[in-house]
Design an enzyme around this catalytic site. Structure first.
Site, PDB file in Angstrom:
ATOM      1  N   ALA A   1       7.451   8.054  -0.739  1.00  0.00           N
ATOM      2  CA  ALA A   1       7.982   7.028  -1.646  1.00  0.00           C
ATOM      3  C   ALA A   1       6.859   6.566  -2.551  1.00  0.00           C
ATOM      4  O   ALA A   1       5.686   6.862  -2.315  1.00  0.00           O
ATOM      5  CB  ALA A   1       8.511   5.831  -0.852  1.00  0.00           C
TER       6      ALA A   1
ATOM      7  N   THR B   1       2.236   6.037   2.282  1.00  0.00           N
ATOM      8  CA  THR B   1       2.210   5.485   3.638  1.00  0.00           C
ATOM      9  C   THR B   1       1.993   3.976   3.647  1.00  0.00           C
ATOM     10  O   THR B   1       2.338   3.306   4.625  1.00  0.00           O
ATOM     11  CB  THR B   1       1.145   6.210   4.477  1.00  0.00           C
ATOM     12  OG1 THR B   1       1.452   7.617   4.498  1.00  0.00           O
ATOM     13  CG2 THR B   1       1.125   5.719   5.915  1.00  0.00           C
TER      14      THR B   1
ATOM     15  N   ASN C   1       3.608   1.614   6.864  1.00  0.00           N
ATOM     16  CA  ASN C   1       2.669   1.461   7.973  1.00  0.00           C
ATOM     17  C   ASN C   1       2.689   0.037   8.537  1.00  0.00           C
ATOM     18  O   ASN C   1       3.482  -0.806   8.121  1.00  0.00           O
ATOM     19  CB  ASN C   1       1.254   1.870   7.539  1.00  0.00           C
ATOM     20  CG  ASN C   1       0.684   0.968   6.453  1.00  0.00           C
ATOM     21  OD1 ASN C   1       1.263  -0.057   6.092  1.00  0.00           O
ATOM     22  ND2 ASN C   1      -0.466   1.333   5.927  1.00  0.00           N
TER      23      ASN C   1
ATOM     24  N   VAL D   1       4.562  18.815  -5.652  1.00  0.00           N
ATOM     25  CA  VAL D   1       3.532  19.759  -6.086  1.00  0.00           C
ATOM     26  C   VAL D   1       3.450  20.918  -5.098  1.00  0.00           C
ATOM     27  O   VAL D   1       3.293  20.708  -3.889  1.00  0.00           O
ATOM     28  CB  VAL D   1       2.159  19.069  -6.213  1.00  0.00           C
ATOM     29  CG1 VAL D   1       1.071  20.104  -6.504  1.00  0.00           C
ATOM     30  CG2 VAL D   1       2.196  18.022  -7.310  1.00  0.00           C
TER      31      VAL D   1
ATOM     32  N   HIS E   1      -3.802   7.887  11.988  1.00  0.00           N
ATOM     33  CA  HIS E   1      -4.944   7.483  11.169  1.00  0.00           C
ATOM     34  C   HIS E   1      -5.759   8.730  10.816  1.00  0.00           C
ATOM     35  O   HIS E   1      -6.973   8.766  10.969  1.00  0.00           O
ATOM     36  CB  HIS E   1      -5.827   6.481  11.929  1.00  0.00           C
ATOM     37  CG  HIS E   1      -5.164   5.163  12.177  1.00  0.00           C
ATOM     38  ND1 HIS E   1      -5.625   4.254  13.111  1.00  0.00           N
ATOM     39  CD2 HIS E   1      -4.081   4.588  11.612  1.00  0.00           C
ATOM     40  CE1 HIS E   1      -4.858   3.174  13.106  1.00  0.00           C
ATOM     41  NE2 HIS E   1      -3.910   3.353  12.202  1.00  0.00           N
TER      42      HIS E   1
ATOM     43  N   HIS F   1      -8.574   0.706  10.426  1.00  0.00           N
ATOM     44  CA  HIS F   1      -7.282   1.353  10.181  1.00  0.00           C
ATOM     45  C   HIS F   1      -7.413   2.088   8.852  1.00  0.00           C
ATOM     46  O   HIS F   1      -7.970   1.564   7.888  1.00  0.00           O
ATOM     47  CB  HIS F   1      -6.175   0.313  10.114  1.00  0.00           C
ATOM     48  CG  HIS F   1      -5.920  -0.356  11.429  1.00  0.00           C
ATOM     49  ND1 HIS F   1      -4.662  -0.505  11.964  1.00  0.00           N
ATOM     50  CD2 HIS F   1      -6.769  -0.914  12.323  1.00  0.00           C
ATOM     51  CE1 HIS F   1      -4.746  -1.126  13.128  1.00  0.00           C
ATOM     52  NE2 HIS F   1      -6.017  -1.391  13.359  1.00  0.00           N
TER      53      HIS F   1
END
Length: 588
Positions: free
Chosen positions: A105, A109, A113, A254, A524, A567
């Site tokens: 989107a 992320t 998240n 792509v 991660h 993170h």
């Protein structure tokens, strides 16, 4: 927030009215409108003389109530805006498959998240420069963190819930709003957790984003506490500039880089070949550069599809080698994560965004020196095993050099080696914990020449024995925290896995079995296009330019050369801001 049915109707109308993708040419073309891609697009399009296109397969979900909701839970996982990549079967994990998720989107992320914003340890960033990346260190990246940030100081109610901060480590005028949840739990959990961790040697700290996160502290998040909505990169970096006439987002995926004609020397990209929503192949030209910001999972696929990678892998795929670059897709690192559940005597209202971040000394105590010595003696053996798992793509000596720098960070530089992060379930606590710098590395590669959407992901979690041992030691620390007063005063029982299965005095064998059956990937992921010299297995140089090319760059988590204690989202924002400045400076 807008009504869900209204939102869905508007989205349908927009999709129904979409025109066919056509061939166009821009100065810069970016693969992925994700966390990093929109930072790059924003900063490049500040130059009115530069045209920028971003290729994104996902939709604009900025008005989606599920995305905006700051009380996000992974239980409300929305498959339509997430890629779900299955891994290969892992023998070390009891022949389980793992699932790797990434946003699909505008915002990538950062739209899906947990929003936790933690940068990591100062020494970890300084190690990037030690590894050969000139100009990449804590001070340089820290300045870009502050440039991109608009920190909202906690108000009285948040302070009452334990929110603290150091204003000197935050920016005030950047695009990205960062703050604390509007409703932090009442003081009972915070105060008891603080007292317990302090009794166990982990003192409270004011702010974990200044490069020294060791201790107990409330973690900020990428959210706007005043508007009470998620702050993803689409809201922060795209919404304010979407009217720019020199910036365009094109819907598509792509597939590969197209190359200009030439003989010898560096490979020169001419643009991208993309798959349109209707399945048509369309070429989008780039007069100056292409930038891959398609995630740590997809960037290696695009490079390999374009002939950039390990010749042995490319040959098996039936792809001619354009640039011999064996490090593509290797060095994949992730946080191995475990969660336990505790039932409560009462209930918890509001968020409990508290991070406890220990060092090796906190975890191993008086055994630290002997463990440092014994593991140092094994680094060469581990490096040979990791090299072998890559099919020799990266030499044992290169991996050992990287391992020794990592080992030094853990045992001499005293970086934080784990994180314990609870979440409230209302009547219980989900006690999550993970280790920060694994010596078990995996890989991600193109599975088929014709399918850009199906990576072959080999996790290799816990394939190095020490990674299991350290995760077990952190698990014991977590158990000790929840069984030590006054935090234990809130707890009635450990409901998962249960003390009958994993007692407080569990043996090494019991822990090994528990981890093998339950460890998960922390999502991660870094390192699959590592910013390193080519001889160390690197894919991009210190200007984030792909080795062997003149105008192909990679900017996102895939270039981060070693796992961090933070993170991943926070480091990606810092890396993207710095990389954008490098690219803009190259324009003169």
């Amino acid at each position: 927030m807008p009504d869900m049915n209204v939102y869905k109707s508007l989205r349908f109308l927009l999709l129904a009215g979409a025109v066919a993708v056509r061939s166009e040419t821009f100065d810069f073309v970016i693969a992925g409108a994700g966390t990093a891609g929109l930072v790059i697009a924003n900063r490049l399009s500040e130059r009115s003389d530069i045209t920028v296109a971003v290729i994104e397969p996902g939709d604009d979900v900025r008005q989606d109530p599920d995305v905006q909701n700051v009380n996000f839970s992974f239980s409300s996982f929305n498959a339509s805006i997430n890629y779900q990549y299955p891994s290969v079967t892992s023998p070390a994990l009891g022949s389980r498959n793992l699932t790797y998720r990434a946003g699909k989107a505008y915002g990538g992320t950062s739209t899906v998240n947990g929003m936790v914003y933690i940068r990591g340890d100062k020494a970890q960033y300084n190690a990037w420069e030690e590894l050969g990346n000139e100009g990449w260190n804590w001070n340089s990246v820290f300045s870009y963190y502050k440039k991109g940030e608009k920190f909202i100081a906690p108000k009285s109610a948040q302070i009452a819930g334990g929110a603290t901060y150091d204003k000197n480590v935050h920016g005030e005028s950047g695009p990205l709003t960062i703050g604390f949840p509007s409703i932090i739990s009442n003081g009972s959990f915070h105060d008891k957790a603080l007292a317990t961790w302090k009794a166990l040697g982990l003192n409270p700290i004011a702010d974990l984003n200044g490069g020294a996160p060791n201790g107990f502290v409330a973690a900020p998040q990428t959210l706007d506490p005043d508007a009470n909505v998620r702050e993803d990169s689409a809201r922060a970096y795209y919404t304010p500039v979407e009217a720019r006439p020199n910036l365009k987002i094109i819907k598509g995926t792509v597939k590969r880089i197209t190359w200009a004609n030439g003989h010898g020397g560096l490979a020169v990209a001419s643009g991208f070949e993309i798959v349109s929503p209707s399945g048509k192949l369309v070429k989008i030209g780039a007069r100056k550069e292409v930038v891959l910001s398609a995630s740590a999972y997809r960037n290696p696929l695009i490079l390999e599809s374009s002939g950039v990678g390990n010749p042995q892998i490319l040959k098996k795929l039936g792809i001619a080698t354009k640039v011999n670059l064996p490090g593509v897709g290797e060095s994949m690192q992730d946080h191995p994560i475990i969660a336990m559940t505790y039932s409560l005597k009462g209930s918890i209202s509001g968020r409990i965004p508290y991070a406890t971040m220990p060092t090796a000394q906190d975890v191993f105590g008086n055994k630290t020196a002997s463990i440092a010595a014994s593991t140092s003696a094994k680094l060469s053996e581990w490096a040979k095993a990791v090299s072998a798992s890559s099919g020799g793509a990266i030499s044992p000596s290169a991996i050992e050099k990287r391992f020794r720098i990592q080992h030094d960070l853990i045992f001499n530089k005293n970086i934080t080696i784990a994180e314990l992060f609870p979440s409230s379930t209302g009547t219980g606590v989900l006690a999550q914990f993970w280790t920060s710098m694994p010596f078990s590395w995996g890989s991600v590669h193109l599975g088929s020449k014709d399918n850009i959407n199906t990576p072959t992901i080999t996790p290799n979690l816990l394939s190095t024995d020490f990674d299991g041992e350290i995760l077990a030691a952190v698990g014991r620390l977590s158990q000790k925290g929840y069984s030590t007063p006054p935090l234990s005063d809130l707890i009635t029982d450990n409901t998962s896995p249960g003390y009958s299965k994993l007692p407080l005095n569990a043996s090494d064998e019991q822990w090994a079995t528990f981890l093998r059956e339950n460890v998960l990937n922390g999502l991660h992921v870094v390192g699959t296009c590592a910013m390193l010299p080519k001889e160390l297995g690197g894919v991009v140089d210190s200007e984030v330019r792909v080795h062997g090319t003149s105008n192909v760059r990679v900017v996102d988590a895939s270039v981060i050369p070693m796992e961090l204690s933070g993170h991943t989202m926070a480091p990606v924002y810092g890396v993207a801001e710095k990389a954008a400045a490098i690219i803009v400076a190259s324009l003169g």
